[in-house]
Design an enzyme around this catalytic site. Structure first.
Site, PDB file in Angstrom:
ATOM      1  N   ARG A 127       0.828  -1.217   0.000  1.00 58.44           N
ATOM      2  CA  ARG A 127       0.000   0.000   0.000  1.00 58.44           C
ATOM      3  C   ARG A 127       0.864   1.269   0.000  1.00 58.44           C
ATOM      4  NH1 ARG A 127      -5.136   0.342   3.896  1.00 58.44           N
ATOM      5  NH2 ARG A 127      -3.797   0.885   5.634  1.00 58.44           N
ATOM      6  N   ARG A 162       3.192   4.538   4.929  1.00 58.36           N
ATOM      7  CA  ARG A 162       2.935   5.132   6.237  1.00 58.36           C
ATOM      8  C   ARG A 162       3.937   4.634   7.270  1.00 58.36           C
ATOM      9  NH1 ARG A 162      -3.420   3.954   6.714  1.00 58.36           N
ATOM     10  NH2 ARG A 162      -2.624   3.003   8.623  1.00 58.36           N
ATOM     11  N   ARG A 173      -0.456  -4.319  14.290  1.00 63.45           N
ATOM     12  CA  ARG A 173      -1.814  -3.837  14.002  1.00 63.45           C
ATOM     13  C   ARG A 173      -2.783  -5.002  13.857  1.00 63.45           C
ATOM     14  NH1 ARG A 173      -0.486  -0.597   8.977  1.00 63.45           N
ATOM     15  NH2 ARG A 173      -2.711  -0.259   8.666  1.00 63.45           N
TER      16      ARG A 173
HETATM   17  P1  ADP Z   1      -5.781   0.764   9.588  1.00 61.41           P
HETATM   18  O1  ADP Z   1      -7.250   0.424   9.723  1.00 61.41           O
HETATM   19  O2  ADP Z   1      -5.278   0.593   8.223  1.00 61.41           O
HETATM   20  O3  ADP Z   1      -4.917   0.156  10.646  1.00 61.41           O
HETATM   21  P2  ADP Z   1      -6.319   3.539  10.354  1.00 61.41           P
HETATM   22  O4  ADP Z   1      -5.955   4.584   9.389  1.00 61.41           O
HETATM   23  O5  ADP Z   1      -7.767   3.261  10.566  1.00 61.41           O
HETATM   24  O6  ADP Z   1      -5.529   2.275   9.872  1.00 61.41           O
HETATM   25  O7  ADP Z   1      -5.680   3.853  11.783  1.00 61.41           O
HETATM   26  C1  ADP Z   1      -4.288   4.109  11.953  1.00 61.41           C
HETATM   27  C2  ADP Z   1      -3.937   4.131  13.426  1.00 61.41           C
HETATM   28  O8  ADP Z   1      -4.662   5.177  14.084  1.00 61.41           O
HETATM   29  C3  ADP Z   1      -4.293   2.874  14.183  1.00 61.41           C
HETATM   30  O9  ADP Z   1      -3.289   1.890  14.090  1.00 61.41           O
HETATM   31  C4  ADP Z   1      -4.431   3.422  15.612  1.00 61.41           C
HETATM   32  O10 ADP Z   1      -3.180   3.640  16.214  1.00 61.41           O
HETATM   33  C5  ADP Z   1      -5.061   4.776  15.386  1.00 61.41           C
HETATM   34  N1  ADP Z   1      -6.556   4.708  15.439  1.00 61.41           N
HETATM   35  C6  ADP Z   1      -7.424   4.942  14.415  1.00 61.41           C
HETATM   36  N2  ADP Z   1      -8.705   4.805  14.811  1.00 61.41           N
HETATM   37  C7  ADP Z   1      -8.649   4.466  16.123  1.00 61.41           C
HETATM   38  C8  ADP Z   1      -9.641   4.162  17.108  1.00 61.41           C
HETATM   39  N3  ADP Z   1     -10.958   4.184  16.825  1.00 61.41           N
HETATM   40  N4  ADP Z   1      -9.217   3.841  18.363  1.00 61.41           N
HETATM   41  C9  ADP Z   1      -7.903   3.814  18.679  1.00 61.41           C
HETATM   42  N5  ADP Z   1      -6.922   4.085  17.804  1.00 61.41           N
HETATM   43  C10 ADP Z   1      -7.279   4.404  16.537  1.00 61.41           C
END
Ligand code: ADP
Length: 215
Positions: A127, A162, A173
């Site tokens: 990605r 990223r 993750r």
């Molecule tokens: P992905 O779903 O691809 O892991 P996101 O862009 O949704 O990535 O989120 C990136 C990071 O932001 C997550 O790994 C986390 O650290 C943080 N994050 C995003 N949304 C939340 C949430 N609802 N609660 C806690 N941390 C969050």
């Protein structure tokens, strides 16, 4: 529409949310995008969130709830919204239920994107994301590459991997997802609002979601 998208990192939440916004003008609310923009802008929220994000862990529930409580009361949410990446823990889901009651909002559907782990791993390592905070278009070097010079087809900014797309952070993750977020599938299934979608084609999934919404 008022929809929650559930799915592991790389399941396609962002792509599907964008396709759904094109369908009826509902807005996409991605907590990941909001947090990355805050990190880039160097705000207090961004400073608090960065270390958790880079390690592939979750930002504290209290911080996320503060962001979302304000976000869901902005005027553009009246058009409908697609929650992408929130809620991500049982406490967030419980607090969201309370918040929505307070705001007299009811949900139409919770979508569970059920994608095999090997597909997810391949997608995450290939990605690329536009570095422009107000664009954040997503590419894949195999199936949907940026321009040959690595810049974004939409806005021309460089595309990047990223900080949380190193192999170690990706494995973290996925582990965090299994432990903290996957339990939401049962939480919402019990409420009768959840539907599973296992297609690898975003368009097929979007067509399925549209059908479920019309019922
Ligand atoms: P992905 O779903 O691809 O892991 P996101 O862009 O949704 O990535 O989120 C990136 C990071 O932001 C997550 O790994 C986390 O650290 C943080 N994050 C995003 N949304 C939340 C949430 N609802 N609660 C806690 N941390 C969050």
């Amino acid at each position: 529409m008022k929809v929650i998208l559930l799915g592991a990192p790389g399941a396609g939440k962002g792509t599907i949310a964008k396709l759904l916004t094109d369908y009826d003008g509902s807005i996409q609310i991605s907590t990941g995008d909001i947090l990355r923009a805050a990190v880039k802008a160097g705000t207090a929220v961004g400073k608090e969130a960065k270390a958790y994000m880079d390690a592939g862990g979750l930002v504290p529930d209290s911080l996320i709830m503060k962001i979302m409580e304000a976000r869901l009361q902005e005027a553009d949410c009246k058009k409908g919204f697609i929650l992408d990446g929130f809620p991500r823990t049982i406490p967030q889901a419980e607090e969201l239920t309370t918040l929505l009651k307070k705001l007299s909002i009811t949900f139409d559907l919770v979508v569970n994107l059920d994608i095999p782990r090997d597909v997810i791993l391949d997608r995450l390592t290939t990605r690329r994301t536009c570095s422009n905070a107000s664009c954040q278009e997503i590419y894949n070097i195999k199936s949907n590459p940026p321009k040959p010079d690595g810049t974004c087809k939409k806005c021309g900014s460089p595309t990047i991997q990223r900080d949380d797309e190193t192999e170690e952070a990706i494995l973290n993750r996925l582990e965090t997802y299994n432990q903290k977020t996957a339990p939401l599938i049962d939480f919402y299934r019990k409420g009768g609002l959840l539907k599973d979608f296992a297609s690898l084609s975003s368009q097929e999934t979007v067509d399925g979601i549209k059908k479920s919404l019309k019922k």
